[in-house]
Write an enzyme that holds these catalytic residues in place. Structure first.
Site, PDB file in Angstrom:
ATOM      1  CD  GLU A 100      24.585  24.998 -14.412  1.00 52.88           C
ATOM      2  OE1 GLU A 100      25.516  24.034 -15.900  1.00 52.88           O
ATOM      3  OE2 GLU A 100      25.149  24.535 -13.862  1.00 52.88           O
ATOM      4  CD  GLU A 116      31.603  23.615 -13.540  1.00 52.69           C
ATOM      5  OE1 GLU A 116      30.410  24.368 -12.114  1.00 52.69           O
ATOM      6  OE2 GLU A 116      30.925  23.225 -13.462  1.00 52.69           O
ATOM      7  CG  HIS A 152      28.998  25.789 -17.432  1.00 55.59           C
ATOM      8  ND1 HIS A 152      30.281  26.347 -17.642  1.00 55.59           N
ATOM      9  CD2 HIS A 152      28.302  25.896 -16.317  1.00 55.59           C
ATOM     10  CE1 HIS A 152      30.896  24.749 -16.400  1.00 55.59           C
ATOM     11  NE2 HIS A 152      29.561  25.407 -15.386  1.00 55.59           N
TER      12      HIS A 152
END
Length: 372
Positions: free
Chosen positions: A139, A189, A142
């Site tokens: 995360e 992803e 990201h």
């Protein structure tokens, strides 16, 4: 934990990557899109203007009011992982993180101005410490790449498509954009999985976490190597009908299938790019402004071409065979219409000459060669 398991857990003193650019771990298809968007003049201004139309404020208030914010006094172990991940990837500002009640294992990073990270209780309860560390790093990856901006837009457009489904052409146009965004996001992803590995620095834990997301908290009943074999069987198995079904199955998804993600991550750990990063050789974010858009797109095209070339999927093999045979087919068509491939003896004989026997021709050629 058993003593054997502790032996496989890496030291808390993990390698740090000061100033690392997200380009270091991004999948080529993801990287080319991000480089192009970052080069657009006024890109940030436009999306900040859009923030008033998007449900970002509502989402922030929702998580603040109905979830638990991670900190020193709440989910302290997750807070430690988060700060550690930001330290390793050199992310200057630690994003807020929330735990929300949901039995479905999931995590996301959203937000336009400032990203926020959300993990579900199902995920927290499912994964062990090292597996969770990889997820938190995922995360944070990201956030470093700026994926949160596009994820928020994807959520908005998906909801919008549902609201305008009654409009004949409006829904088609929006869904075309959503489909393209989903394809990009599936590649993002894979990028974030790599970032999670750089944070956790334990490949087995990263792949084990993906396996548990697929099969649940029954680690004693599962095996990472067997899980990776599933991915290989999925890619190579079946016929052209199965290949089409694979495409149809993945189109509505924002994430690749978990077995495929594990296989892709393992493949990346075996590359020179991964080893160079671990050795301290990687692109820095202060060089991002000098990155060539055309070079990034060439890398992306080369990546897709290589994927087609090396794929064991029947459809991809067919595409590769067609692409590889195009030049040969073109040559045959050219010869057919220009006569370039005709034998000299055929031209000399003319259209009315009888067909000759191949054996006699060879005999004549042999006699001619002896005579010469």
């Amino acid at each position: 934990m058993t003593e054997g398991f502790n032996d496989n857990v890496p030291s808390r003193q993990r390698r740090r990557f000061p100033g690392i650019s997200s380009r270091a771990y991004e999948h080529p298809a993801d990287r080319s899109a991000l480089v192009a968007l970052r080069k657009l003049s006024g890109f940030d201004t436009v999306f900040k203007a859009l923030s008033g139309l998007l449900p970002e404020r509502s989402l922030r208030l929702l998580f603040l009011s109905d979830s638990v914010r991670v900190g020193d006094t709440q989910f302290a172990h997750l807070n430690s992982m988060l700060r550690d991940a930001c330290y390793i990837l050199d992310l200057e500002k630690v994003p807020p993180m929330y735990v929300t009640q949901n039995p479905q294992p999931n995590a996301m990073c959203i937000g336009l101005d400032e990203p926020i990270i959300v993990v579900t209780t199902g995920l927290v309860e499912l994964l062990d410490e090292e597996e969770m560390r990889a997820v938190v790093g995922h995360e944070v990856g990201h956030a470093l790449s700026g994926h949160a901006v596009y994820r928020t837009i994807l959520l908005f457009l998906t909801n919008l498509a549902l609201k305008v489904a009654w409009i004949p052409l409006g829904n088609v146009a929006i869904m075309a954009i959503v489909t393209a965004l989903r394809e990009w996001f599936r590649k993002s992803e894979l990028s974030a999985d790599r970032a999670g590995l750089l944070v956790g620095q334990d490949p087995h834990a990263s792949m084990r976490g993906l396996m548990k997301i697929a099969g649940g908290n029954h680690l004693h009943e599962m095996n990472v190597d067997a899980f990776l074999e599933q991915a290989e069987e999925y890619e190579a198995g079946g016929d052209l009908r199965d290949s089409v079904l694979k495409i149809l199955n993945v189109l509505p998804r924002s994430h690749p299938f978990t077995a495929v993600r594990a296989a892709e991550l393992k493949k990346w750990t075996e590359t020179r790019d991964y080893q160079r990063i671990m050795d301290g050789h990687y692109p820095h974010r202060d060089e991002d402004k000098d990155t060539s858009v055309s070079d990034s797109f060439r890398e992306s095209a080369a990546s897709y071409a290589d994927a087609v070339k090396t794929s064991k999927d029947p459809l991809m093999k067919l595409v590769g065979d067609i692409a590889g045979g195009t030049a040969d087919l073109g040559g045959k068509l050219r010869d057919k219409f220009t006569g370039a491939g005709a034998r000299p003896t055929d031209k000399a004989a003319g259209p009315d000459a009888p067909a000759s026997d191949g054996k006699d021709d060879r005999g004549d050629q042999t006699r001619d060669q002896k005579g010469d």
